[in-house]
Structures are given as structure tokens and as C-alpha cells.
Design a protein around this motif. Sequence first.
Motif, PDB file in Angstrom:
ATOM      1  N   GLY A 194      -1.143  11.412   8.216  1.00  0.00           N
ATOM      2  CA  GLY A 194      -0.720  11.044   6.783  1.00  0.00           C
ATOM      3  C   GLY A 194       0.603  10.266   6.774  1.00  0.00           C
ATOM      4  O   GLY A 194       0.541   9.209   6.035  1.00  0.00           O
ATOM      5  N   ALA A 195       1.421  10.401   7.768  1.00  0.00           N
ATOM      6  CA  ALA A 195       2.607   9.439   7.933  1.00  0.00           C
ATOM      7  C   ALA A 195       2.036   8.036   8.367  1.00  0.00           C
ATOM      8  O   ALA A 195       2.638   7.062   7.933  1.00  0.00           O
ATOM      9  CB  ALA A 195       3.665   9.858   9.049  1.00  0.00           C
ATOM     10  N   SER A 196       1.058   8.078   9.114  1.00  0.00           N
ATOM     11  CA  SER A 196       0.679   6.528   9.639  1.00  0.00           C
ATOM     12  C   SER A 196      -0.064   5.886   8.386  1.00  0.00           C
ATOM     13  O   SER A 196       0.179   4.852   8.177  1.00  0.00           O
ATOM     14  CB  SER A 196      -0.482   6.894  10.698  1.00  0.00           C
ATOM     15  OG  SER A 196      -1.065   5.583  10.956  1.00  0.00           O
ATOM     16  N   ALA A 197      -0.883   6.892   7.535  1.00  0.00           N
ATOM     17  CA  ALA A 197      -1.363   6.232   6.384  1.00  0.00           C
ATOM     18  C   ALA A 197      -0.443   5.573   5.278  1.00  0.00           C
ATOM     19  O   ALA A 197      -0.566   4.536   4.938  1.00  0.00           O
ATOM     20  CB  ALA A 197      -2.305   7.020   5.713  1.00  0.00           C
ATOM     21  N   MET A 198       0.662   6.548   5.303  1.00  0.00           N
ATOM     22  CA  MET A 198       1.638   6.030   4.132  1.00  0.00           C
ATOM     23  C   MET A 198       2.588   4.989   4.801  1.00  0.00           C
ATOM     24  O   MET A 198       2.758   3.994   3.788  1.00  0.00           O
ATOM     25  CB  MET A 198       2.595   7.313   4.192  1.00  0.00           C
ATOM     26  CG  MET A 198       1.936   8.332   3.036  1.00  0.00           C
ATOM     27  SD  MET A 198       3.088   9.854   2.876  1.00  0.00           S
ATOM     28  CE  MET A 198       4.297   9.154   1.836  1.00  0.00           C
ATOM     29  N   THR A 199       2.669   4.660   5.816  1.00  0.00           N
ATOM     30  CA  THR A 199       3.379   3.660   6.678  1.00  0.00           C
ATOM     31  C   THR A 199       2.432   2.433   6.212  1.00  0.00           C
ATOM     32  O   THR A 199       3.037   1.420   5.849  1.00  0.00           O
ATOM     33  CB  THR A 199       3.640   3.635   7.946  1.00  0.00           C
ATOM     34  OG1 THR A 199       4.399   4.967   8.143  1.00  0.00           O
ATOM     35  CG2 THR A 199       4.402   2.620   8.553  1.00  0.00           C
ATOM     36  N   ARG A 200       1.433   2.406   6.407  1.00  0.00           N
ATOM     37  CA  ARG A 200       0.432   1.259   6.301  1.00  0.00           C
ATOM     38  C   ARG A 200       0.193   1.126   4.646  1.00  0.00           C
ATOM     39  O   ARG A 200       0.315  -0.388   4.434  1.00  0.00           O
ATOM     40  CB  ARG A 200      -1.197   1.724   6.630  1.00  0.00           C
ATOM     41  CG  ARG A 200      -2.231   0.879   6.306  1.00  0.00           C
ATOM     42  CD  ARG A 200      -1.849  -0.666   7.022  1.00  0.00           C
ATOM     43  NE  ARG A 200      -3.164  -1.596   6.629  1.00  0.00           N
ATOM     44  CZ  ARG A 200      -3.264  -2.308   5.693  1.00  0.00           C
ATOM     45  NH1 ARG A 200      -2.457  -2.202   4.648  1.00  0.00           N
ATOM     46  NH2 ARG A 200      -4.242  -2.901   5.693  1.00  0.00           N
ATOM     47  N   LEU A 201       0.281   1.952   3.885  1.00  0.00           N
ATOM     48  CA  LEU A 201       0.331   1.646   2.507  1.00  0.00           C
ATOM     49  C   LEU A 201       1.603   1.378   1.907  1.00  0.00           C
ATOM     50  O   LEU A 201       1.680   0.950   0.616  1.00  0.00           O
ATOM     51  CB  LEU A 201      -0.218   2.763   1.786  1.00  0.00           C
ATOM     52  CG  LEU A 201      -1.807   3.190   2.121  1.00  0.00           C
ATOM     53  CD1 LEU A 201      -2.135   4.368   1.394  1.00  0.00           C
ATOM     54  CD2 LEU A 201      -2.627   1.842   1.578  1.00  0.00           C
ATOM     55  N   ARG A 202       2.567   1.404   2.520  1.00  0.00           N
ATOM     56  CA  ARG A 202       4.124   1.191   2.286  1.00  0.00           C
ATOM     57  C   ARG A 202       4.631   2.089   1.106  1.00  0.00           C
ATOM     58  O   ARG A 202       5.067   2.050   0.195  1.00  0.00           O
ATOM     59  CB  ARG A 202       4.302  -0.153   1.534  1.00  0.00           C
ATOM     60  CG  ARG A 202       4.103  -1.503   2.678  1.00  0.00           C
ATOM     61  CD  ARG A 202       5.339  -1.748   3.315  1.00  0.00           C
ATOM     62  NE  ARG A 202       5.363  -2.737   4.272  1.00  0.00           N
ATOM     63  CZ  ARG A 202       6.195  -3.002   5.355  1.00  0.00           C
ATOM     64  NH1 ARG A 202       7.259  -2.080   5.271  1.00  0.00           N
ATOM     65  NH2 ARG A 202       6.090  -4.009   5.783  1.00  0.00           N
ATOM     66  N   LEU A 203       3.996   3.340   1.272  1.00  0.00           N
ATOM     67  CA  LEU A 203       4.445   4.636   0.472  1.00  0.00           C
ATOM     68  C   LEU A 203       5.472   5.525   1.078  1.00  0.00           C
ATOM     69  O   LEU A 203       5.717   6.348   0.626  1.00  0.00           O
ATOM     70  CB  LEU A 203       3.210   5.196   0.079  1.00  0.00           C
ATOM     71  CG  LEU A 203       2.083   4.484  -0.643  1.00  0.00           C
ATOM     72  CD1 LEU A 203       0.958   5.414  -0.785  1.00  0.00           C
ATOM     73  CD2 LEU A 203       2.654   4.215  -1.889  1.00  0.00           C
ATOM     74  N   ASP A 204       6.040   4.804   2.433  1.00  0.00           N
ATOM     75  CA  ASP A 204       7.036   5.920   3.194  1.00  0.00           C
ATOM     76  C   ASP A 204       8.307   5.717   2.517  1.00  0.00           C
ATOM     77  O   ASP A 204       8.723   4.859   1.715  1.00  0.00           O
ATOM     78  CB  ASP A 204       6.859   5.512   4.475  1.00  0.00           C
ATOM     79  CG  ASP A 204       7.200   3.803   4.901  1.00  0.00           C
ATOM     80  OD1 ASP A 204       6.835   2.970   4.032  1.00  0.00           O
ATOM     81  OD2 ASP A 204       7.467   3.646   5.941  1.00  0.00           O
TER      82      ASP A 204
END
Length: 103
Positions: free
Chosen positions: A66-76
Amino acid sequence: MPPWPVRAVVALSNGLLAFERVAIMGFMGVLTLLILINVTTRYAGLPIYWIDESAVYATVWLTFIGASAMTRLRLDFAVTMLTERLSARGQQIARIISTLAVV
């Protein structure tokens, strides 16, 4: 149009993101199922102890993916006190620098 190596990396990143989304949904389903089985078996007086550990591992994998996906989507999470005060070009440069620092 960007050169082919850039397009290839972006396509690979998009493919990985699609896989991560499916993996996140799978781990969420598995985690829900494990917890429900754990509650049911404990209530019946026949607890299955390895389910606790499996739920913990599912949570850990869910967190990392989830952290990887959020980083890719710039939702971190981001601290934007400095970048909000920059121009559009300055914000773009700051984003590039932060992405390179993460990589």
C-alpha cells in the motif's frame, strides 16, 4: 512524446501499480477472512493459533504494498510548507529532487 526508455519505465510502473492494486485487494480479503475465522474458532473453543501470525504477515505485506502504491500515486504524506510558496516551475523541480532522493 518522451523517448522510448522513459515510455518503457512509465509502462512498467503502470503495470506494477495495476498488480499492486490487485495484491492490495487480495491481502485485504485474506486479512478479513483470517480475522473472521479467528473470531469464529475462538468462540467455538477451538482456536487456530497460526491464524494470528498469518493475519500479522498479511498486515505487514498490505502496509508495504500500500505504501508503494500510494507513493506512485503521490497520495503519501508530504510536508508542503516550502513547496506551496514556490512557483509552478519551482514546485516541479522540488518534486523531481524529492523523487530522486527517494529512489
